[in-house]
Design a protein around this motif. Sequence first.
Motif, PDB file in Angstrom:
ATOM      1  N   ARG A  68       0.852  -1.142   0.092  1.00  0.00           N
ATOM      2  CA  ARG A  68      -0.069   0.016   0.249  1.00  0.00           C
ATOM      3  C   ARG A  68       0.898   1.093  -0.156  1.00  0.00           C
ATOM      4  O   ARG A  68       0.405   2.437  -0.556  1.00  0.00           O
ATOM      5  N   GLN A  69       1.983   1.040   0.567  1.00  0.00           N
ATOM      6  CA  GLN A  69       2.917   2.282   0.940  1.00  0.00           C
ATOM      7  C   GLN A  69       3.740   2.616  -0.337  1.00  0.00           C
ATOM      8  O   GLN A  69       3.997   3.732  -0.932  1.00  0.00           O
ATOM      9  N   THR A  70       4.149   1.528  -1.331  1.00  0.00           N
ATOM     10  CA  THR A  70       5.172   1.817  -2.269  1.00  0.00           C
ATOM     11  C   THR A  70       4.354   1.321  -3.521  1.00  0.00           C
ATOM     12  O   THR A  70       5.015   1.857  -4.495  1.00  0.00           O
ATOM     13  N   GLY A  71       3.468   0.493  -3.730  1.00  0.00           N
ATOM     14  CA  GLY A  71       2.892   0.208  -4.877  1.00  0.00           C
ATOM     15  C   GLY A  71       3.856  -0.790  -5.750  1.00  0.00           C
ATOM     16  O   GLY A  71       3.659  -0.808  -6.976  1.00  0.00           O
ATOM     17  N   SER A  72       5.022  -1.095  -5.084  1.00  0.00           N
ATOM     18  CA  SER A  72       5.965  -1.899  -5.678  1.00  0.00           C
ATOM     19  C   SER A  72       5.681  -3.352  -6.236  1.00  0.00           C
ATOM     20  O   SER A  72       5.003  -4.155  -5.292  1.00  0.00           O
ATOM     21  N   PRO A  73       5.573  -3.865  -7.414  1.00  0.00           N
ATOM     22  CA  PRO A  73       5.311  -5.296  -7.630  1.00  0.00           C
ATOM     23  C   PRO A  73       6.215  -6.279  -7.111  1.00  0.00           C
ATOM     24  O   PRO A  73       6.118  -7.368  -6.841  1.00  0.00           O
ATOM     25  N   VAL A  74       7.530  -5.807  -6.892  1.00  0.00           N
ATOM     26  CA  VAL A  74       8.369  -6.464  -6.259  1.00  0.00           C
ATOM     27  C   VAL A  74       8.094  -6.693  -4.638  1.00  0.00           C
ATOM     28  O   VAL A  74       8.088  -8.106  -4.197  1.00  0.00           O
ATOM     29  N   VAL A  75       7.718  -6.010  -4.054  1.00  0.00           N
ATOM     30  CA  VAL A  75       7.096  -6.053  -2.598  1.00  0.00           C
ATOM     31  C   VAL A  75       5.813  -7.030  -2.858  1.00  0.00           C
ATOM     32  O   VAL A  75       5.691  -7.856  -1.833  1.00  0.00           O
ATOM     33  N   GLU A  76       4.940  -6.929  -3.769  1.00  0.00           N
ATOM     34  CA  GLU A  76       3.828  -8.014  -3.967  1.00  0.00           C
ATOM     35  C   GLU A  76       4.307  -9.407  -4.349  1.00  0.00           C
ATOM     36  O   GLU A  76       3.654 -10.157  -3.729  1.00  0.00           O
ATOM     37  N   LEU A  77       5.279  -9.388  -4.990  1.00  0.00           N
ATOM     38  CA  LEU A  77       6.067 -10.760  -5.195  1.00  0.00           C
ATOM     39  C   LEU A  77       6.256 -11.267  -3.741  1.00  0.00           C
ATOM     40  O   LEU A  77       5.929 -12.514  -3.338  1.00  0.00           O
ATOM     41  N   ASN A  78       7.165 -10.592  -2.829  1.00  0.00           N
ATOM     42  CA  ASN A  78       7.155 -10.889  -1.571  1.00  0.00           C
ATOM     43  C   ASN A  78       6.083 -11.333  -0.662  1.00  0.00           C
ATOM     44  O   ASN A  78       5.937 -12.333  -0.110  1.00  0.00           O
ATOM     45  N   ALA A 120       3.169 -12.484  -1.801  1.00  0.00           N
ATOM     46  CA  ALA A 120       2.655 -13.471  -2.668  1.00  0.00           C
ATOM     47  C   ALA A 120       3.481 -14.768  -1.783  1.00  0.00           C
ATOM     48  O   ALA A 120       2.762 -15.799  -1.645  1.00  0.00           O
ATOM     49  N   ILE A 121       4.720 -14.654  -1.762  1.00  0.00           N
ATOM     50  CA  ILE A 121       5.551 -15.939  -0.906  1.00  0.00           C
ATOM     51  C   ILE A 121       5.023 -16.029   0.475  1.00  0.00           C
ATOM     52  O   ILE A 121       4.754 -17.315   0.836  1.00  0.00           O
ATOM     53  N   ALA A 122       4.720 -15.192   1.340  1.00  0.00           N
ATOM     54  CA  ALA A 122       4.114 -15.185   2.660  1.00  0.00           C
ATOM     55  C   ALA A 122       2.643 -15.659   2.500  1.00  0.00           C
ATOM     56  O   ALA A 122       2.359 -16.588   3.277  1.00  0.00           O
ATOM     57  N   VAL A 123       1.885 -15.228   1.457  1.00  0.00           N
ATOM     58  CA  VAL A 123       0.601 -15.736   1.574  1.00  0.00           C
ATOM     59  C   VAL A 123       0.474 -17.257   1.284  1.00  0.00           C
ATOM     60  O   VAL A 123      -0.107 -17.912   1.863  1.00  0.00           O
ATOM     61  N   ALA A 124       1.744 -17.677   0.457  1.00  0.00           N
ATOM     62  CA  ALA A 124       1.712 -18.897  -0.030  1.00  0.00           C
ATOM     63  C   ALA A 124       1.796 -20.072   1.364  1.00  0.00           C
ATOM     64  O   ALA A 124       1.507 -20.990   1.177  1.00  0.00           O
ATOM     65  N   GLU A 125       2.956 -19.413   2.080  1.00  0.00           N
ATOM     66  CA  GLU A 125       2.800 -20.280   3.455  1.00  0.00           C
ATOM     67  C   GLU A 125       1.690 -20.368   4.160  1.00  0.00           C
ATOM     68  O   GLU A 125       1.527 -20.964   5.000  1.00  0.00           O
ATOM     69  N   VAL A 126       0.858 -19.120   4.332  1.00  0.00           N
ATOM     70  CA  VAL A 126      -0.474 -19.301   4.987  1.00  0.00           C
ATOM     71  C   VAL A 126      -1.573 -20.125   4.418  1.00  0.00           C
ATOM     72  O   VAL A 126      -2.195 -20.743   4.992  1.00  0.00           O
ATOM     73  N   ASP A 127      -1.934 -19.505   3.216  1.00  0.00           N
ATOM     74  CA  ASP A 127      -2.981 -20.262   2.262  1.00  0.00           C
ATOM     75  C   ASP A 127      -2.602 -21.292   1.342  1.00  0.00           C
ATOM     76  O   ASP A 127      -3.493 -21.732   0.632  1.00  0.00           O
ATOM     77  N   GLY A 128      -1.251 -21.825   0.964  1.00  0.00           N
ATOM     78  CA  GLY A 128      -0.954 -22.558   0.044  1.00  0.00           C
ATOM     79  C   GLY A 128      -0.583 -22.051  -1.026  1.00  0.00           C
ATOM     80  O   GLY A 128      -0.849 -20.832  -1.582  1.00  0.00           O
ATOM     81  N   PRO A 129       0.316 -22.783  -1.829  1.00  0.00           N
ATOM     82  CA  PRO A 129       1.039 -22.337  -3.176  1.00  0.00           C
ATOM     83  C   PRO A 129       0.156 -21.961  -4.058  1.00  0.00           C
ATOM     84  O   PRO A 129       0.525 -21.271  -4.985  1.00  0.00           O
ATOM     85  N   GLU A 130      -1.039 -22.378  -4.220  1.00  0.00           N
ATOM     86  CA  GLU A 130      -1.777 -22.105  -5.377  1.00  0.00           C
ATOM     87  C   GLU A 130      -2.372 -20.884  -5.261  1.00  0.00           C
ATOM     88  O   GLU A 130      -2.548 -20.260  -6.098  1.00  0.00           O
ATOM     89  N   THR A 131      -2.551 -20.207  -3.986  1.00  0.00           N
ATOM     90  CA  THR A 131      -3.206 -19.036  -3.775  1.00  0.00           C
ATOM     91  C   THR A 131      -1.944 -18.078  -4.109  1.00  0.00           C
ATOM     92  O   THR A 131      -2.079 -17.201  -4.422  1.00  0.00           O
ATOM     93  N   GLY A 132      -0.850 -18.415  -3.444  1.00  0.00           N
ATOM     94  CA  GLY A 132       0.488 -17.624  -3.825  1.00  0.00           C
ATOM     95  C   GLY A 132       0.808 -17.502  -5.250  1.00  0.00           C
ATOM     96  O   GLY A 132       0.965 -16.397  -5.749  1.00  0.00           O
ATOM     97  N   LEU A 133       0.670 -18.665  -6.053  1.00  0.00           N
ATOM     98  CA  LEU A 133       0.767 -18.607  -7.357  1.00  0.00           C
ATOM     99  C   LEU A 133      -0.079 -17.614  -8.119  1.00  0.00           C
ATOM    100  O   LEU A 133       0.145 -16.879  -9.376  1.00  0.00           O
ATOM    101  N   ALA A 134      -1.369 -17.625  -7.691  1.00  0.00           N
ATOM    102  CA  ALA A 134      -2.539 -16.669  -8.447  1.00  0.00           C
ATOM    103  C   ALA A 134      -1.910 -15.089  -8.313  1.00  0.00           C
ATOM    104  O   ALA A 134      -2.119 -14.620  -9.105  1.00  0.00           O
ATOM    105  N   LEU A 135      -1.406 -14.893  -7.026  1.00  0.00           N
ATOM    106  CA  LEU A 135      -0.879 -13.549  -6.896  1.00  0.00           C
ATOM    107  C   LEU A 135       0.225 -13.256  -7.785  1.00  0.00           C
ATOM    108  O   LEU A 135       0.311 -12.221  -8.331  1.00  0.00           O
ATOM    109  N   VAL A 136       0.976 -14.389  -7.687  1.00  0.00           N
ATOM    110  CA  VAL A 136       2.273 -13.998  -8.548  1.00  0.00           C
ATOM    111  C   VAL A 136       1.977 -13.886 -10.153  1.00  0.00           C
ATOM    112  O   VAL A 136       2.596 -12.940 -10.868  1.00  0.00           O
ATOM    113  N   ASP A 137       1.134 -14.705 -10.730  1.00  0.00           N
ATOM    114  CA  ASP A 137       0.785 -14.369 -12.139  1.00  0.00           C
ATOM    115  C   ASP A 137      -0.118 -13.329 -12.549  1.00  0.00           C
ATOM    116  O   ASP A 137      -0.289 -13.064 -13.497  1.00  0.00           O
TER     117      ASP A 137
END
Length: 387
Positions: free
Chosen positions: A302-312, A314-331
């Motif tokens: 929200r602060q930076t709007g950075s896609p690299v931060v969004e990639l990170n 997604a990695i954390a979300v994959a640890e919480v909700d599973g790799p499929e959810t993380g992959l959807a964010l990455v894509d």
Amino acid sequence: MLEQVFRDEWGRVLAGLVGFLGDFDLAEDAAQEAFAIAAQRWPRDGWPANPGAWLTITARNRAIDRLRRDRRLAEKTRLLEVPEAVEDEMEETGFPDERLELIFTCCHPSLALEAQVALTLRALGGLTTEEIARAFLVPEETMKRRLSRAKRKIRDAGIPFAIPAEHVLPQRLAAVLAVVYLVFNEGYGGRVDLAAGAIRLGAALAELMPDEPEVHGLNALMLLDDARRDARFADGELVLLADQDRSRWDTAKTAQGREALDRALALRGRGAYVVQAAIASLHMEERRDWPEIAGLYGELVRQTGSPVVELNRAIAVAEVDGPETGLALVDRLDLDGYQYFHSTRADLLRRLDRADEARKEYERALELAHTEPERRFLQRRLASVGA
């Protein structure tokens, strides 16, 4: 020990000289001469009680002597009003600390970013021209010319040796912090001197601007990241955070980093560097709180709007909700030329048993890798999903 004192005192001494003389080159020459004299005298005659004052006074005297010898006093008449210091004044302590003014001068927006970085390293980080040139993979003569152009522009454009006005200070401070962090990142991949120089600059900023939470946040972030330096590689091979030998982490730096983070939070800091430092601290816990980490990455997005931060995130979300959810964010991200986008996507696909797709992503990441340890790491991952 002499070298460490010189590293610690260089920025303070040079800042005082630039403010006093108004001439970057003359200030550097005088500082170097004073340090050379100290290297000869101190081991023989004993150390002064206040090394910084000794060096500053000696350098001032040498600068005045040089001006007199060069017969340029007509251009520098104000120096005639300054009484020449003598040996029994060497323990004087009443010198203002002008490093903050020098930092803002080096990071003035009219200078190119590469010049800001180089000049900050030279003037305040205490690195030699040769060291800076080696860090940025350019010949020493090229770096010497780059520094000379920057100093000439400061002189010719009349860039003030001053802390900016209050209404522009936040914007200018953000630029200064970005330069210091860029220096740290250049050193994080293996250049210990650059990383150490950035940490010294961060400590100086924290000392000079104790009420700025983002300064403490940056300081905390650098210390926490650097605390894991020795564990990031084993026998020349890259080691992921989860696999690192925690006994090789620097506990003193970890404690200093968390103390700096506490200061930032006590000042109600919620800026990007404070958030990143909080994430770094959570990553160093025995059991990582992935929901908290994902939430902090969301705040950082929200602060930076950075896609690299969004990639990170997604990695954390994959640890919480599973790799499929993380992959959807990455894509959803447009980061095709970014190595870590492909290695992240490959890892998520591997975890989903989509080996053919994972293989293609590892191959693309391998094409974009810059260092041998990263290449070898990706080759091992590529082998793990089959030829």
